[in-house]
Design a protein around this motif. Structure first.
Motif, PDB file in Angstrom:
ATOM      1  N   UNK A 154      -5.202  18.280  10.840  1.00 28.02           N
ATOM      2  CA  UNK A 154      -4.334  17.675  11.847  1.00 28.02           C
ATOM      3  C   UNK A 154      -2.945  18.312  11.859  1.00 28.02           C
ATOM      4  N   UNK A 155      -2.427  18.648  10.691  1.00 24.16           N
ATOM      5  CA  UNK A 155      -1.118  19.304  10.657  1.00 24.16           C
ATOM      6  C   UNK A 155      -1.195  20.688  11.289  1.00 24.16           C
ATOM      7  N   UNK A 156      -2.321  21.359  11.114  1.00 21.52           N
ATOM      8  CA  UNK A 156      -2.524  22.659  11.768  1.00 21.52           C
ATOM      9  C   UNK A 156      -2.560  22.485  13.287  1.00 21.52           C
ATOM     10  N   UNK A 157      -3.177  21.404  13.762  1.00 23.91           N
ATOM     11  CA  UNK A 157      -3.193  21.135  15.199  1.00 23.91           C
ATOM     12  C   UNK A 157      -1.783  20.944  15.738  1.00 23.91           C
ATOM     13  N   UNK A 158      -0.945  20.253  14.980  1.00 21.83           N
ATOM     14  CA  UNK A 158       0.454  20.073  15.385  1.00 21.83           C
ATOM     15  C   UNK A 158       1.151  21.417  15.529  1.00 21.83           C
ATOM     16  N   UNK A 159       0.963  22.290  14.542  1.00 16.63           N
ATOM     17  CA  UNK A 159       1.590  23.616  14.614  1.00 16.63           C
ATOM     18  C   UNK A 159       1.041  24.441  15.775  1.00 16.63           C
ATOM     19  N   UNK A 160      -0.245  24.291  16.051  1.00 15.14           N
ATOM     20  CA  UNK A 160      -0.850  25.024  17.167  1.00 15.14           C
ATOM     21  C   UNK A 160      -0.193  24.635  18.487  1.00 15.14           C
ATOM     22  N   UNK A 161       0.267  23.383  18.582  1.00 15.55           N
ATOM     23  CA  UNK A 161       0.858  22.886  19.826  1.00 15.55           C
ATOM     24  C   UNK A 161       2.381  22.958  19.844  1.00 15.55           C
ATOM     25  N   UNK A 162       2.983  23.673  18.896  1.00 12.83           N
ATOM     26  CA  UNK A 162       4.444  23.673  18.796  1.00 12.83           C
ATOM     27  C   UNK A 162       5.115  24.173  20.069  1.00 12.83           C
ATOM     28  N   UNK A 163       4.578  25.209  20.688  1.00 10.99           N
ATOM     29  CA  UNK A 163       5.197  25.728  21.913  1.00 10.99           C
ATOM     30  C   UNK A 163       5.169  24.687  23.023  1.00 10.99           C
ATOM     31  N   UNK A 164       4.084  23.939  23.121  1.00 12.68           N
ATOM     32  CA  UNK A 164       3.992  22.901  24.150  1.00 12.68           C
ATOM     33  C   UNK A 164       4.952  21.748  23.850  1.00 12.68           C
ATOM     34  N   UNK A 165       5.040  21.344  22.605  1.00 14.28           N
ATOM     35  CA  UNK A 165       5.820  20.157  22.245  1.00 14.28           C
ATOM     36  C   UNK A 165       7.321  20.418  22.197  1.00 14.28           C
ATOM     37  N   UNK A 166       7.698  21.634  21.779  1.00 17.80           N
ATOM     38  CA  UNK A 166       9.110  21.979  21.718  1.00 17.80           C
ATOM     39  C   UNK A 166       9.902  21.040  20.825  1.00 17.80           C
ATOM     40  N   UNK A 167      11.062  20.597  21.287  1.00 14.00           N
ATOM     41  CA  UNK A 167      11.928  19.707  20.519  1.00 14.00           C
ATOM     42  C   UNK A 167      11.713  18.236  20.847  1.00 14.00           C
ATOM     43  N   UNK A 168      10.733  17.948  21.680  1.00 13.46           N
ATOM     44  CA  UNK A 168      10.516  16.575  22.124  1.00 13.46           C
ATOM     45  C   UNK A 168       9.845  15.720  21.051  1.00 13.46           C
ATOM     46  N   UNK A 169      10.165  14.422  21.062  1.00  8.87           N
ATOM     47  CA  UNK A 169       9.367  13.474  20.296  1.00  8.87           C
ATOM     48  C   UNK A 169       7.971  13.433  20.910  1.00  8.87           C
ATOM     49  N   UNK A 170       6.981  13.068  20.095  1.00  4.91           N
ATOM     50  CA  UNK A 170       5.625  13.004  20.655  1.00  4.91           C
ATOM     51  C   UNK A 170       4.761  12.036  19.872  1.00  4.91           C
ATOM     52  N   UNK A 171       3.733  11.537  20.552  1.00  8.06           N
ATOM     53  CA  UNK A 171       2.706  10.734  19.922  1.00  8.06           C
ATOM     54  C   UNK A 171       1.468  11.616  19.763  1.00  8.06           C
ATOM     55  N   UNK A 172       0.877  11.596  18.581  1.00  9.08           N
ATOM     56  CA  UNK A 172      -0.376  12.299  18.340  1.00  9.08           C
ATOM     57  C   UNK A 172      -1.502  11.274  18.272  1.00  9.08           C
ATOM     58  N   UNK A 212       3.708  22.833   3.707  1.00  6.63           N
ATOM     59  CA  UNK A 212       2.627  22.368   2.836  1.00  6.63           C
ATOM     60  C   UNK A 212       1.550  23.439   2.704  1.00  6.63           C
ATOM     61  N   UNK A 213       0.751  23.312   1.664  1.00  2.11           N
ATOM     62  CA  UNK A 213      -0.361  24.229   1.432  1.00  2.11           C
ATOM     63  C   UNK A 213      -1.664  23.562   1.857  1.00  2.11           C
ATOM     64  N   UNK A 214      -2.690  24.350   2.167  1.00  4.93           N
ATOM     65  CA  UNK A 214      -3.987  23.753   2.498  1.00  4.93           C
ATOM     66  C   UNK A 214      -4.512  22.890   1.352  1.00  4.93           C
ATOM     67  N   UNK A 215      -5.213  21.849   1.707  1.00  2.00           N
ATOM     68  CA  UNK A 215      -5.810  20.954   0.722  1.00  2.00           C
ATOM     69  C   UNK A 215      -7.049  21.596   0.103  1.00  2.00           C
ATOM     70  N   UNK A 216      -7.687  20.853  -0.777  1.00  3.53           N
ATOM     71  CA  UNK A 216      -8.891  21.357  -1.410  1.00  3.53           C
ATOM     72  C   UNK A 216     -10.013  21.654  -0.447  1.00  3.53           C
ATOM     73  N   UNK A 217      -9.992  21.027   0.714  1.00  2.85           N
ATOM     74  CA  UNK A 217     -11.031  21.323   1.711  1.00  2.85           C
ATOM     75  C   UNK A 217     -10.567  22.373   2.727  1.00  2.85           C
ATOM     76  N   UNK A 218      -9.435  23.021   2.409  1.00  4.56           N
ATOM     77  CA  UNK A 218      -8.986  24.154   3.219  1.00  4.56           C
ATOM     78  C   UNK A 218      -8.259  23.777   4.489  1.00  4.56           C
ATOM     79  N   UNK A 219      -7.754  22.554   4.575  1.00  2.00           N
ATOM     80  CA  UNK A 219      -7.082  22.093   5.786  1.00  2.00           C
ATOM     81  C   UNK A 219      -5.626  21.738   5.496  1.00  2.00           C
ATOM     82  N   UNK A 220      -4.811  21.835   6.541  1.00  3.74           N
ATOM     83  CA  UNK A 220      -3.444  21.338   6.464  1.00  3.74           C
ATOM     84  C   UNK A 220      -3.476  19.860   6.846  1.00  3.74           C
ATOM     85  N   UNK A 221      -3.329  19.005   5.846  1.00  3.48           N
ATOM     86  CA  UNK A 221      -3.500  17.566   6.051  1.00  3.48           C
ATOM     87  C   UNK A 221      -2.219  16.938   6.593  1.00  3.48           C
ATOM     88  N   UNK A 222      -2.362  16.085   7.594  1.00  4.89           N
ATOM     89  CA  UNK A 222      -1.184  15.405   8.132  1.00  4.89           C
ATOM     90  C   UNK A 222      -0.602  14.445   7.089  1.00  4.89           C
TER      91      UNK A 222
END
Length: 354
Positions: free
Chosen positions: A85-103, A185-195
């Motif tokens: 989920x944290x990786x998804x947030x980073x993937x959308x950084x250009x779209x989200x910009x400086x705005x607050x957002x709900x995930x 943050x670093x990837x978790x044991x399952x290889x994901x960036x955890x929110x």
């Protein structure tokens, strides 16, 4: 405020249905799960919505289009791999910009929408706000520990020894500070960036992370039993509406939704139940908490507490319950004697029941 809806997951817990369909488009009460999230954004006054898509992007994009059907302006953001989920947030950084957002996780359902949570976040404006719900199996979720003021002190992903029974609901509110956290943050044991790790980074950095415990129902529809339970909850809230035809030998009892073009022929339907447009129920009984989608045909059968997707047929089945039947599938009786069946079959399937 913007919104980020996650619709890129593979839906492995709902296979074989999700071999041929995005899990976010599996219907609850004959409406795709994703639609409930889109409606929640619109009801909360959020119009700029990014949707994270992955391997099923073509299906999601075709269904949502430009978002105008919901009064939304939709941008699709492709996440090449589901790396957390944290990786998804980073993937959308250009779209989200400086705005607050709900995930918002696209396979979740939340009673009452998110309007009050968005308003509370905008008033208090912590760095992050999470929604929590008490669950009997917290080891299967991200879990929060709170101080006496309800502020989050610790988050753990799927802990063997949970610090509480408060699981993270799939709705999060963030300022743009979350990007620094996700990058730190670093990837978790399952290889994901955890929110949960990104949120813990904010907590450790002294940033305010607030929580709100959900009092109504919440469902993650990623598993069959949860999908059927969500279907039951949504159907309970429906109002009776009969736009189809009911012949003189049929009964539509209670909170039955019979869409235009649907037909009851020598049959009994007891609500809460929804029968989709053009469906035909012939010489049959359809019991409570059933959702039979458009174009289905049920003949000489009994169905209860089941979801049957579009254009499927059920014929001469003595009892079908607790089941999810994929699109354009056939379920038919063969002359041997089992009396009840529990099925989960994929799209375009044909099953002969012994």
């Amino acid at each position: 405020m913007k919104a980020l809806i996650l619709a890129g997951g593979a839906g492995t817990r709902l296979r074989p249905i999700t071999h041929t369909s995005a899990k976010q488009l599996v219907p609850v009460a004959n409406k795709p799960v994703l639609d409930y999230g889109l409606e929640a954004m619109a009801a909360a006054g959020i119009t700029e919505v990014g949707i994270i898509v992955g391997a099923t992007r073509a299906e999601i994009e075709a269904h949502v289009g430009d978002g105008s059907a919901w009064g939304l302006d939709v941008t699709f953001v492709h996440q090449p791999e589901p790396l957390g989920l944290a990786h998804a947030v980073l993937t959308a950084e250009d779209f989200l910009g400086e705005d607050d957002f709900v995930m918002y996780l696209g396979d979740n359902l939340l009673a009452g929408g998110i309007g009050e949570f968005v308003a509370g976040f905008e008033r208090a404006r912590p760095t992050a706000q999470i929604l929590l719900a008490q669950v009997p199996n917290p080891q299967e979720f991200g879990v929060a520990a709170l101080d006496d003021a309800g502020r989050v002190t610790r988050l753990v992903e799927k802990p063997a020894d949970p610090p509480s029974d408060l699981a993270l609901v799939g709705v999060y509110l963030f300022t743009s500070r979350i990007f620094e956290a996700a990058k730190s943050i670093a990837p978790s044991g399952r290889g994901e960036l955890e929110i949960t790790d990104a949120l813990q980074w904010l907590i450790d950095a002294g940033e305010p992370v607030d929580s709100h415990v959900v009092s109504g129902w919440w469902k993650d529809t990623g598993k069959l039993d949860d999908l059927l339970e969500a279907n039951r909850i949504v159907l309970d809230a429906t109002e009776r509406r009969v736009d189809g035809s009911v012949d003189d030998a049929s009964l539509a009892q209670g909170k039955v939704v019979l869409e235009a073009g649907a037909q009851l022929v020598n049959s009994t339907v007891r609500g809460p139940t929804v029968i989709g447009a053009g469906a035909r129920i012939v010489d049959s009984y359809v019991g409570p908490y059933s959702a039979i989608d458009a174009g289905c045909v049920v003949t000489r059968s009994e169905v209860e507490h089941a979801i049957i997707l579009a254009d499927s047929t059920v014929t001469d089945v003595q009892r079908l319950e607790d089941s999810l039947i994929g699109r354009e599938s056939t379920v038919a009786y063969q002359p041997t004697r089992p009396r009840a069946y529990r099925l989960m079959i994929g799209d375009h399937s044909s099953v002969g029941l012994a």
